[in-house]
Design a protein around this motif. Sequence first.
Motif, PDB file in Angstrom:
ATOM      1  N   UNK A  67     -12.075  16.915  -2.192  1.00 58.88           N
ATOM      2  CA  UNK A  67     -13.037  17.959  -2.574  1.00 58.88           C
ATOM      3  C   UNK A  67     -12.457  19.345  -2.304  1.00 58.88           C
ATOM      4  N   UNK A  68     -12.660  20.296  -3.195  1.00 57.62           N
ATOM      5  CA  UNK A  68     -12.123  21.652  -3.008  1.00 57.62           C
ATOM      6  C   UNK A  68     -12.618  22.315  -1.742  1.00 57.62           C
ATOM      7  N   UNK A  69     -13.893  22.089  -1.388  1.00 59.31           N
ATOM      8  CA  UNK A  69     -14.411  22.695  -0.166  1.00 59.31           C
ATOM      9  C   UNK A  69     -13.685  22.187   1.061  1.00 59.31           C
ATOM     10  N   UNK A  70     -13.379  20.879   1.069  1.00 60.69           N
ATOM     11  CA  UNK A  70     -12.627  20.298   2.185  1.00 60.69           C
ATOM     12  C   UNK A  70     -11.200  20.860   2.243  1.00 60.69           C
ATOM     13  N   UNK A  91     -16.000  21.507   7.955  1.00 66.45           N
ATOM     14  CA  UNK A  91     -15.351  20.806   6.843  1.00 66.45           C
ATOM     15  C   UNK A  91     -16.305  19.776   6.265  1.00 66.45           C
ATOM     16  N   UNK A  92     -16.555  19.868   4.956  1.00 69.39           N
ATOM     17  CA  UNK A  92     -17.418  18.882   4.320  1.00 69.39           C
ATOM     18  C   UNK A  92     -16.685  17.560   4.190  1.00 69.39           C
ATOM     19  N   UNK A  93     -17.350  16.553   3.744  1.00 66.77           N
ATOM     20  CA  UNK A  93     -16.778  15.221   3.585  1.00 66.77           C
ATOM     21  C   UNK A  93     -15.744  15.279   2.451  1.00 66.77           C
ATOM     22  N   UNK A  94     -14.511  14.791   2.673  1.00 69.10           N
ATOM     23  CA  UNK A  94     -13.487  14.918   1.639  1.00 69.10           C
ATOM     24  C   UNK A  94     -13.717  14.004   0.447  1.00 69.10           C
ATOM     25  N   UNK A  95     -14.280  12.796   0.680  1.00 72.74           N
ATOM     26  CA  UNK A  95     -14.483  11.786  -0.367  1.00 72.74           C
ATOM     27  C   UNK A  95     -15.814  11.115  -0.091  1.00 72.74           C
ATOM     28  N   UNK A  96     -16.520  10.832  -1.155  1.00 69.68           N
ATOM     29  CA  UNK A  96     -17.827  10.200  -0.976  1.00 69.68           C
ATOM     30  C   UNK A  96     -17.715   8.714  -0.698  1.00 69.68           C
ATOM     31  N   UNK A  97     -16.738   8.043  -1.302  1.00 71.02           N
ATOM     32  CA  UNK A  97     -16.603   6.606  -1.125  1.00 71.02           C
ATOM     33  C   UNK A  97     -16.095   6.294   0.271  1.00 71.02           C
ATOM     34  N   UNK A 112     -10.191  23.744   1.110  1.00 72.59           N
ATOM     35  CA  UNK A 112     -10.252  25.141   1.543  1.00 72.59           C
ATOM     36  C   UNK A 112     -10.435  25.228   3.060  1.00 72.59           C
ATOM     37  N   UNK A 113     -11.300  24.358   3.608  1.00 74.75           N
ATOM     38  CA  UNK A 113     -11.543  24.382   5.052  1.00 74.75           C
ATOM     39  C   UNK A 113     -10.276  23.971   5.820  1.00 74.75           C
ATOM     40  N   UNK A 114      -9.558  22.954   5.305  1.00 72.52           N
ATOM     41  CA  UNK A 114      -8.325  22.515   5.984  1.00 72.52           C
ATOM     42  C   UNK A 114      -7.280  23.632   5.943  1.00 72.52           C
ATOM     43  N   UNK A 115      -7.182  24.308   4.802  1.00 71.46           N
ATOM     44  CA  UNK A 115      -6.214  25.416   4.703  1.00 71.46           C
ATOM     45  C   UNK A 115      -6.602  26.550   5.639  1.00 71.46           C
ATOM     46  N   UNK A 116      -7.922  26.790   5.788  1.00 68.44           N
ATOM     47  CA  UNK A 116      -8.384  27.796   6.742  1.00 68.44           C
ATOM     48  C   UNK A 116      -8.013  27.402   8.164  1.00 68.44           C
ATOM     49  N   UNK A 117      -8.127  26.122   8.474  1.00 62.30           N
ATOM     50  CA  UNK A 117      -7.721  25.601   9.787  1.00 62.30           C
ATOM     51  C   UNK A 117      -6.218  25.828  10.025  1.00 62.30           C
TER      52      UNK A 117
END
Length: 829
Positions: free
Chosen positions: A259-262, A237-243, A264-269
């Motif tokens: 973030x969409x990548x985050x 899972x990538x970082x959800x928020x940069x701040x 997607x990864x959480x939904x995959x989990x």
Amino acid sequence: MQGQPIPFIELIEQQNGQSLETSFEVHPQAIKLLQSLQNKKVCYLQQIKVAILTIAGPQRTGKSFLANRILKRQKGFAIGPTTQPCTKGIWLWSQPINLSDNTALLIMDTEGLNSVQRDINVDTKIFSISLLLSSMFVYNQLGHIDERSIENLSLVVKLSESISVSNDASDKQLSQFFPNFLWVLRDFSLDLKGRTSQEYLEYALSMHPGQGPEVERKNQIRQKLKEYFKNRDCICMERPIDEEKRLANIEDEDWNALKPGFIHAVQDFERKVIHQIKPKQIGNTVLTADMFLKITLEYVDTINNGGIPQILTSLDRVILQEVRNIVEELKSQYVKKMQEILSKLKPPYEDEELIQAQQKVGQYIFEKLEQKSNVILDPQKLNQMKLELSELMQLDLKNRLEINRDQTTSVSNQLLGKFFNSYQIPVLQNVDGIKQSLISEKYQEYGRFYKYYVENAKGSNKYRHIAEKVPSFLFDFFDKLIQQIQKVYNEENNQTKKFLVQAREGEERLRKTITNYENLLYEVQKEKDGILYETDNIKRELSKVDKLKKIEIETLQQKVLQLQLDLDSKKEKNSQLKADNQSLQDQLQRTRNDLNSKRVECAQLLKRVSEDNGRDNTNNEDITNELVITYKDMKNQAKQMDEFFRKRALDSSQQNIFIQEIQRLQQDKFNEMQKLREDYKNKKQKFRQELDKEKQDYLNMIRAQMKQTIDHLLEQNDALKAKNVTFQEKLEGSQKQLQSLKGLQNEFNRTKQQLEEKCHALDMHIQVIDNFTKDIEKLTGIREDLEQKIAFMNSEKSILISYKESFPYILRVGHEQKFKDKACSQFDW
């Protein structure tokens, strides 16, 4: 979804001197939750299975966030930006997630591993308990897999020291009891260069080249991870928020803002967890909520006592306890079902009824046993358990059959006792009580009892009881009955003989008596004829006397009537005379009263006459008063005239004339008064003379009338007395004649009564003769009837003797055949 985090396994720390002692305790809230799942059954004897999702990892790496995502909520388990671990020990979410109708998912969140505040042994124990209880183990960390990450999982090396399969098993067998392993890498920033997350995990767990203790230790960790977790996977899972500030409070962020990548990864989990997790299973045993609670308590007690949890040993203890509970529950159900079936029947029961009820309940119990224990017992243990239950049910059936046989024996004895008491030999007073159908009626009575006995007596022994006791009883009964009949016939025969002898003697006496009575009847008839002749003569004489008496009585009655009429007329005349006398006396009394009143008036007149002289002055005074009044009037008139003449100036001559006129008027008045007095005296004297004369004449007339009336009444009274004496004499003569007639009537009645008594006596003699004739005829008929009964008794006796000889054999054969038929159909068990 409602719910909240609740403590599951609490970490309890106690300061003991300089050392810190730790222990674990299952929280009551968690026990209550698991027990509620235990009570929530899908169907009868089928309980809810549990799947356990455990999320572990270093502290402050976002484990609670993943748990919240499975729960479909932003907040649930406590998360925050501090360095203090938010989860103490192991926690559960209070609301299970339903994976299917009979499976519930429980989310378990562990305290952060490698906490700076705690000993590594505590982390090892928490890690061990989590692995033992989980269906899927999620390890959460920040960043990619490096040497430090491998180092953080160094606890797996010590798992063999903290967990064992059994006493004689190696640590290589632990893998088959460990859960699926899912490694979640948070804030992942590496480029996988086309590789999948799982390939990246396998690459990270590959052995590193090199030598030395450090390299061997880390390779050992990689080796244990691959050895213990055969089913493993990884999610990056990538970082959800940069701040950084927003990242610290990510639960407050909008989900779509991440973030969409985050995302997607959480939904995959979430998808992998829901689809891959299975109910907790140890070997072939799937744990129910109750078993999961019990094995948790086993692990915690073992760890608290300083021991090493043995998976199979703990499972065996739990299964043993569960089996005991199942057995007790099935026993209770067996007893309840047997009672339900037998309650619809009336005790005692037929053996077939008990056997069929036991077979039916046993089949039901075995079906429920398979439904209950197919997930916790292997086929061998299940068959063994069935065998044990079958032995228990067979023992129960044996006891029930024994009890039922005792009850059957008691009921059979009661029925037979009632039959023996009621099946009594009839009391035969004489031959008339012996009927041709007596034997057949008794046999029919026994047939009815046998039918009633078969319907009400139960069990296989009922035929044995009746076969043992009834034949001997019936033989004795019919022997006594035949003896009783023979005794009655013999007594009746002897009595008949005696009666015939007495009848012959009585017949001779009766013939003599009849002869005597015939002679007596002839004499009585003669005497009756003479009495009847005399009676006719007396009747004729009495009729003549009656006629004469009637004529005389009629004459006397006419005379009495005439005398009565004369007496009534005399009474009327006497009453008239009394009324006349009374009227004369009343008239005399009135005359006397008038005389008295006249006397009073005369006395008053005399008194007034005597007082007249005294009253002359009074009259003069009255006249004087009148004159005075007249004088006053004249004076007033004179005054008026004086006034008038004074007014008119009359002269003195006129006044003298007026005075003379007044004096003349006064003299006239005086003369008139004197004349009135003399006239009154004359009238008064004349009235007194007339009154005295009238009074004397009236008294003389009354005396003459009274004397005439009294003389007439005395004459009538003397005549009535003479007539009364004559009537009394005639009345006395009539009474004497009536008394003589009554005497003759009484004599006639006595004679008539004597004749009636003699006629009645003759009728009685005739009736006695008729009764003796009938008795002779009846005795003759009785003798003939007795001879017929004696012949019938002889034939009946021969029939009874033949029936007695054949009845035992028929009865014994019938009972043996029925007993064999029943016995063959009873014990098919």
